[in-house]
Design a protein around this motif. Structure first.
Motif, PDB file in Angstrom:
ATOM      1  N   ARG A 138     -17.146  39.541  -3.482  1.00  0.00           N
ATOM      2  CA  ARG A 138     -17.109  39.501  -4.947  1.00  0.00           C
ATOM      3  C   ARG A 138     -16.884  38.067  -5.434  1.00  0.00           C
ATOM      4  O   ARG A 138     -17.614  37.550  -6.287  1.00  0.00           O
ATOM      5  CB  ARG A 138     -15.964  40.419  -5.415  1.00  0.00           C
ATOM      6  N   ARG A 168     -23.897  45.586  -1.374  1.00  0.00           N
ATOM      7  CA  ARG A 168     -23.063  46.739  -1.035  1.00  0.00           C
ATOM      8  C   ARG A 168     -22.963  46.955   0.466  1.00  0.00           C
ATOM      9  O   ARG A 168     -22.026  47.590   0.943  1.00  0.00           O
ATOM     10  CB  ARG A 168     -23.628  48.000  -1.697  1.00  0.00           C
ATOM     11  N   SER A 188     -17.680  48.443  -2.656  1.00  0.00           N
ATOM     12  CA  SER A 188     -17.035  48.773  -3.930  1.00  0.00           C
ATOM     13  C   SER A 188     -17.719  48.121  -5.126  1.00  0.00           C
ATOM     14  O   SER A 188     -17.334  48.341  -6.269  1.00  0.00           O
ATOM     15  CB  SER A 188     -15.564  48.343  -3.877  1.00  0.00           C
ATOM     16  N   LEU A 189     -18.718  47.295  -4.876  1.00  0.00           N
ATOM     17  CA  LEU A 189     -19.365  46.606  -5.999  1.00  0.00           C
ATOM     18  C   LEU A 189     -20.094  47.604  -6.888  1.00  0.00           C
ATOM     19  O   LEU A 189     -20.620  48.611  -6.411  1.00  0.00           O
ATOM     20  CB  LEU A 189     -20.353  45.571  -5.465  1.00  0.00           C
ATOM     21  N   THR A 190     -20.138  47.269  -8.183  1.00  0.00           N
ATOM     22  CA  THR A 190     -20.805  48.168  -9.127  1.00  0.00           C
ATOM     23  C   THR A 190     -21.875  47.396  -9.882  1.00  0.00           C
ATOM     24  O   THR A 190     -21.845  46.154  -9.957  1.00  0.00           O
ATOM     25  CB  THR A 190     -19.819  48.741 -10.146  1.00  0.00           C
ATOM     26  N   LEU A 191     -22.811  48.153 -10.431  1.00  0.00           N
ATOM     27  CA  LEU A 191     -23.900  47.524 -11.179  1.00  0.00           C
ATOM     28  C   LEU A 191     -23.355  46.815 -12.423  1.00  0.00           C
ATOM     29  O   LEU A 191     -23.808  45.724 -12.780  1.00  0.00           O
ATOM     30  CB  LEU A 191     -24.933  48.589 -11.565  1.00  0.00           C
ATOM     31  N   GLY A 192     -22.360  47.418 -13.041  1.00  0.00           N
ATOM     32  CA  GLY A 192     -21.779  46.813 -14.239  1.00  0.00           C
ATOM     33  C   GLY A 192     -21.182  45.453 -13.934  1.00  0.00           C
ATOM     34  O   GLY A 192     -21.396  44.470 -14.664  1.00  0.00           O
ATOM     35  N   TRP A 193     -20.466  45.379 -12.820  1.00  0.00           N
ATOM     36  CA  TRP A 193     -19.865  44.096 -12.434  1.00  0.00           C
ATOM     37  C   TRP A 193     -20.966  43.062 -12.186  1.00  0.00           C
ATOM     38  O   TRP A 193     -20.864  41.915 -12.650  1.00  0.00           O
ATOM     39  CB  TRP A 193     -19.028  44.305 -11.165  1.00  0.00           C
ATOM     40  N   LEU A 252     -27.681  44.424  -5.736  1.00  0.00           N
ATOM     41  CA  LEU A 252     -26.490  45.246  -5.518  1.00  0.00           C
ATOM     42  C   LEU A 252     -26.590  45.993  -4.184  1.00  0.00           C
ATOM     43  O   LEU A 252     -25.619  46.075  -3.441  1.00  0.00           O
ATOM     44  CB  LEU A 252     -26.352  46.244  -6.671  1.00  0.00           C
ATOM     45  N   ARG A 253     -27.781  46.520  -3.902  1.00  0.00           N
ATOM     46  CA  ARG A 253     -27.959  47.251  -2.663  1.00  0.00           C
ATOM     47  C   ARG A 253     -27.669  46.366  -1.454  1.00  0.00           C
ATOM     48  O   ARG A 253     -27.038  46.776  -0.489  1.00  0.00           O
ATOM     49  CB  ARG A 253     -29.396  47.780  -2.593  1.00  0.00           C
TER      50      ARG A 253
END
Lengths: 649, 317
Positions: free
Chosen positions: A613, A574, A579-584, A570-571
């Motif tokens: 994404r 990003r 806008s990316l999230t860990l949940g996604w 994720l890091r």
């Protein structure tokens, strides 16, 4: 105007020559080893009073005593009874100076008798021939520090034409470790170069290899300096600020998740980029990793065959079970397995002239590379590299190889420098000059030991790099342990505090005992400089770089804890799509293996798609969307029993 | 000068180069003698211990040098070139500096009565006031070359003494602090009566004691002095003097470390305090025993300030 502080003397036993002279001074004179002085001759030559500039290289002192025993007798054997001596013995301070310059230059004569004055700022410029490259309109001076003696503070300039080419180039710095000299001096000099490199000479960038600890990990962070340092910055016309454009590159650790650098704190990751190379990049430099014992002519031929016919191509052979398109180490290994299996089936000893033993050997060695350089070399062929072709002016590119195995360091060094050279030759690097800073040069270009690819490459840069704008700034503890052709081609040499054993080696024979003693006791922030324009070494002071020191940086920005795979990916993503999230990410990758997730990350980083994404999600099987089971409002009617049902009731 | 003389006097024969100076060659030629002197302190000459710690009072030291060499011979007659110089070296913050300016002069010595009028006139035309007639006023001068040479040396010596006295007089006019003079002070009245001059004589060819007094002087211990006595001469100013032992003479000859001190003769009303004056001045001199004047061979009697004067003059001459 300086006042007279000495007089030239010459005797039959100690005559003056065109390159050396002697003078005496008062006992309280500020003259010391390394002081620059000016001699004003007495008698005109061709109608001109000669002026000679020199630097003090040796000092002598003696009294009118004929024997030390006389002094013992004078003190009655009691060294502490100085109070009985009502008169100090007559004493002399005699200095030897090496000539820096005669004005006029011709006729070149022995240094005349005359008065000796402390050189002021304009004298220093003339003595060191700096007047030739500090002229308005043709100024190519790069401040290296400040010469200080007897109240004179004079900036000392190196000539950019002789520091970064084309006349001469390269810089070599020696000194014992732990005195904040070598790395600090290079950091300071890069600041100075970025400030003073003449616009007419084009653009300049620096590529620094961080080979140990956090030395170069915080070049963009401000450090603490004191007023004396600020004054030195001011004298040299350099702003006491950290570098404003720095890009960091570091390979992953062997887990492929976290970056192998001490600059891993979240607050500093904005300009840190992963450095990963695939099979193609590595195979080009296979000889860096494979020594002479590994690569004989037969193995070399097979590697060439793979590069020419297998790599990135669809390869078909009747002996093989299937066609292969090799783009990664994993593909290559599959190809090798297929080839060896085919040979076993045929019970043959060679394939396409390559003996099975050679094939096995090359397979073994190449497969080993991905293990030895794990984190740098991606099995999947993913590549994340320096921005060759779009280098920016006045930018520092730091490649952190401190945590890597020696092989991986060699590979990175060889490939980056070779790529720099290729792009500079084609004039498409993005800048016209690149300074490559390498510490621990004695490891990469040792004076003895086997001939390695890296050493050959360093020799090549040292001898030909100046024409391309590829400049080597190298540092080492012991200059005597570095290949002579590398140090010999360094136009500029800097010396910090030196080890006594090192000073006893033949390379320092030209230095006087006093200069050697001074070198062995230099303070932090002092350097001895040799430069083509300076006929003698000059001592200068340079400021502590206005950059956060490595150990301060490490305590202020502690290393991030090893992140989970998802957090690490994720890091990275990003940086491309905030806008990316860990949940996604967890949703998208819930059915994927770790390798698949890393491969997807590497692919996104390499291709930098506009829709991160979508591009990332495309690498994974779509998970079936969860659906809530619903009960039918009316139960389905039971099927009617057939009329002829034998079991019917 | 040899070239000048050869051009001036074709008959002149240059002396050999590198020969030692006449002062070195003629050393020890004067005969030793004993002269009785009137004791000013008590009845008979005796030894006195100098009480009190040595005290640094001398502000400056005066000495002169001379150097003469035969430049050429006209027949058997030597033409001597002599240099004389004198300097006062002042002690400031334990370092020696030149006070005022040193005086350095040269002279050409020739016996007019022996060389004849033609040669003399030629020399006078060339050297003018620098030319000195060594036969002037010396009725006993013979034509023996050694005698002629010694006459030149004595004139050079007198020249050196004159330069020393010139500087000493200058000091006495301008300064009040004590001046250490190497040698006697009785040759110049202004210097001899001054309260700021102290003469220290190292040579003992003439001893101003006789009989038991000689034994007293020879047996003086370190830090002891003799009684003060008066030195009177027809040509010189009367001064008060005493012997002082600077160093332990054990294992050496009786004159080792022995100097004779000269100060102004006390006025009648101060005659009874001459002993105190001798003790005071002796303490000043004893303060100068360090540093040693080595490597000078006379280091047992010479103080370092005087050696410094000699070194200075050697350097500038």
């Amino acid at each position: 105007m300086s006042s007279v502080l000495g007089r030239v003397v010459a005797t039959e036993r100690r005559p003056n020559t065109p390159h050396e002279f002697h003078f005496w001074t008062a006992l309280d004179s500020p003259v010391g080893i390394g002081t620059i002085v000016r001699v004003d001759g007495r008698d005109p030559v061709n109608g001109v009073i000669p002026h000679v500039y020199g630097v003090v290289t040796e000092g002598f002192s003696w009294t009118d005593l004929a024997s030390p025993l006389h002094d013992v007798m004078g003190f009655d054997g009691q060294p502490g009874s100085d109070g009985a001596q009502q008169t100090q013995r007559a004493e002399i301070r005699l200095y030897t100076a090496a000539v820096l310059r005669h004005v006029p230059e011709e006729p070149l004569q022995p240094v005349p008798m005359g008065t000796v004055l402390l050189a002021d700022e304009s004298d220093v410029a003339v003595a060191l021939r700096m007047d030739g490259y500090l002229r308005e309109g043709a100024r190519t001076g790069i401040p290296i520090g400040v010469y200080r003696a007897g109240g004179t503070d004079s900036p000392i300039y190196l000539d950019a034409d002789f520091l970064l080419g084309p006349e001469a180039a390269h810089l070599n710095i020696s000194g014992v470790s732990g005195l904040a000299t070598k790395t600090s001096a290079v950091e300071w000099l890069l600041q100075s170069i970025f400030t003073h490199f003449p616009p007419q000479k084009g653009s300049v960038a620096a590529v620094c290899f961080n080979v140990k600890g956090p030395d170069l990990c915080f070049l963009d962070q401000p450090g603490e300096i004191n007023d004396a340092d600020r004054a030195l910055y001011d004298s040299c016309g350099v702003s006491p600020e950290p570098f404003d454009r720095v890009s960091y590159f570091a390979p992953y650790k062997s887990d492929g998740v976290s970056l192998n650098t001490l600059r891993s704190n979240d607050a500093l990751l904005e300009n840190v980029t992963a450095l990963t190379w695939g099979l193609r990049e590595v195979l080009q430099y296979a000889e860096v990793l494979l020594n002479k014992d590994d690569i004989d002519a037969k193995a070399d031929a097979l590697i060439d065959f793979i590069k020419e016919n297998v790599l990135d191509k669809r390869f078909v052979d009747p002996m093989l079970e299937r066609p292969h398109t090799v783009t990664s180490f994993a593909d290559l290994d599959a190809w090798f397995r297929d080839v060896l299996r085919g040979l076993e089936k045929k019970d043959d000893q060679s394939w396409r002239t390559h003996h099975v033993a050679t094939i096995r050997k090359v397979r073994n060695r190449l497969s080993n590379i991905s293990l030895r350089c794990k984190g740098l070399v991606a099995d999947d062929g993913a590549t994340s590299d320096l921005p060759f072709g779009s280098f920016q002016d006045r930018t520092v590119y730091v490649i952190d190889v401190a945590g890597l195995e020696e092989d991986a360091q060699d590979l990175i060094f060889a490939r980056v420098v070779t790529k720099l050279r290729e792009h500079l030759e084609k004039r498409d690097l993005g800048v016209q000059h690149v300074v490559v800073f390498v510490d621990e040069l004695n490891k990469y270009a040792p004076a003895d030991g086997p001939e390695t690819y890296v050493r050959k490459m360093l020799l090549d840069i040292a001898e030909r790099g100046r024409y391309l704008g590829l400049v080597l700034f190298a540092a080492q503890q012991f200059r005597s342990q570095v290949h002579r052709r590398v140090v010999g081609n360094s136009g500029t040499a800097l010396y910090g505090r030196m080890d006594g054993d090192e000073l006893a080696t033949p390379g320092y024979a030209v230095l006087s005992p006093a200069i050697k003693t001074k070198l062995a006791t230099l303070e932090k922030g002092q350097l001895m400089v040799r430069h083509p324009h300076f006929t003698q070494p000059i001592f200068v002071r340079f400021p502590r770089p206005s950059i956060m020191r490595g150990r301060d940086g490490v305590s202020r920005y502690p290393q991030a804890a090893t992140p989970t795979l998802h957090a690490a990916v994720l890091r990275t993503l990003r940086a491309l799509e905030p806008s990316l999230t860990l949940g996604w990410l967890q949703d998208v990758t819930q059915l994927a293996t770790d390798d698949e997730i890393l491969r997807a990350r590497n692919d996104v980083v390499r291709t930098r798609p506009s829709d991160v994404r979508k591009a990332f999600a495309a690498h994974f099987r779509a998970a079936v969307a969860p659906r809530t089971a619903s009960r039918a409002s009316t139960p389905a009617p039971l099927p009617a029993v057939p009329a002829d049902d034998p079991y019917g009731f | 000068m040899q070239r000048q003389l050869a051009a001036l006097l074709p008959q002149a024969r240059p002396a050999g180069l590198g020969e030692s100076t006449l002062e070195v060659a003629g050393q020890g030629m004067d005969a030793p003698r004993l002269i009785s002197a009137t004791v000013l302190e008590g009845g008979a000459l005796r030894a006195h211990r100098v009480f009190g710690a040595p005290a640094t009072q001398f502000r400056a030291f005066l000495d002169g040098t001379q150097r003469s060499q035969v430049a050429s011979y006209i027949g058997h007659v030597p033409i001597v070139l002599g240099h004389a110089a004198a300097v006062v070296r002042e002690r400031r913050n334990r370092r020696m500096h030149t006070w005022d300016a040193p005086v350095v002069e040269s002279r050409v010595y020739c016996p007019r009565a022996v060389v004849g009028g033609t040669v003399w006139r030629s020399l006078q035309a060339e050297y003018g006031a620098l030319l000195v007639d060594t036969s002037d006023g010396d009725a006993e001068l013979t034509s023996h070359p050694f005698s002629l040479r010694d006459a030149a040396v004595h004139r050079a010596q007198a020249h050196r003494e004159a330069l020393e006295q010139q500087l000493a007089e200058r000091w006495c006019r301008r300064e009040r602090d004590p001046l250490f003079i190497d040698g006697g002070i009785s040759g110049n009245e202004a210097v001899a009566v001054s309260s700021c001059t102290v003469g220290v004589v190292k040579s003992h060819l003439t001893l101003y004691v006789e009989g038991d007094g000689l034994r007293v002087v020879a047996e003086l211990a370190q830090g002891h002095r003799s009684s003060v006595f008066r030195i009177t001469s027809r040509k010189r100013t009367t001064v008060a003097s005493w012997y002082l032992r600077l160093r332990d003479p054990a294992g050496h000859d009786p004159m080792w470390g022995l100097v004779r001190v000269e100060v102004a003769h006390p006025a009648p009303d101060a005659a009874d305090r001459i002993g105190e004056r001798a003790d005071e001045v002796s303490r000043w001199i004893l303060a100068e025993v360090a540093p040693l004047a080595l490597p000078d061979a006379r280091w047992d009697k010479m103080v370092y300030g005087v050696r410094d004067c000699e070194e200075f003059l050697r350097a500038i001459q």
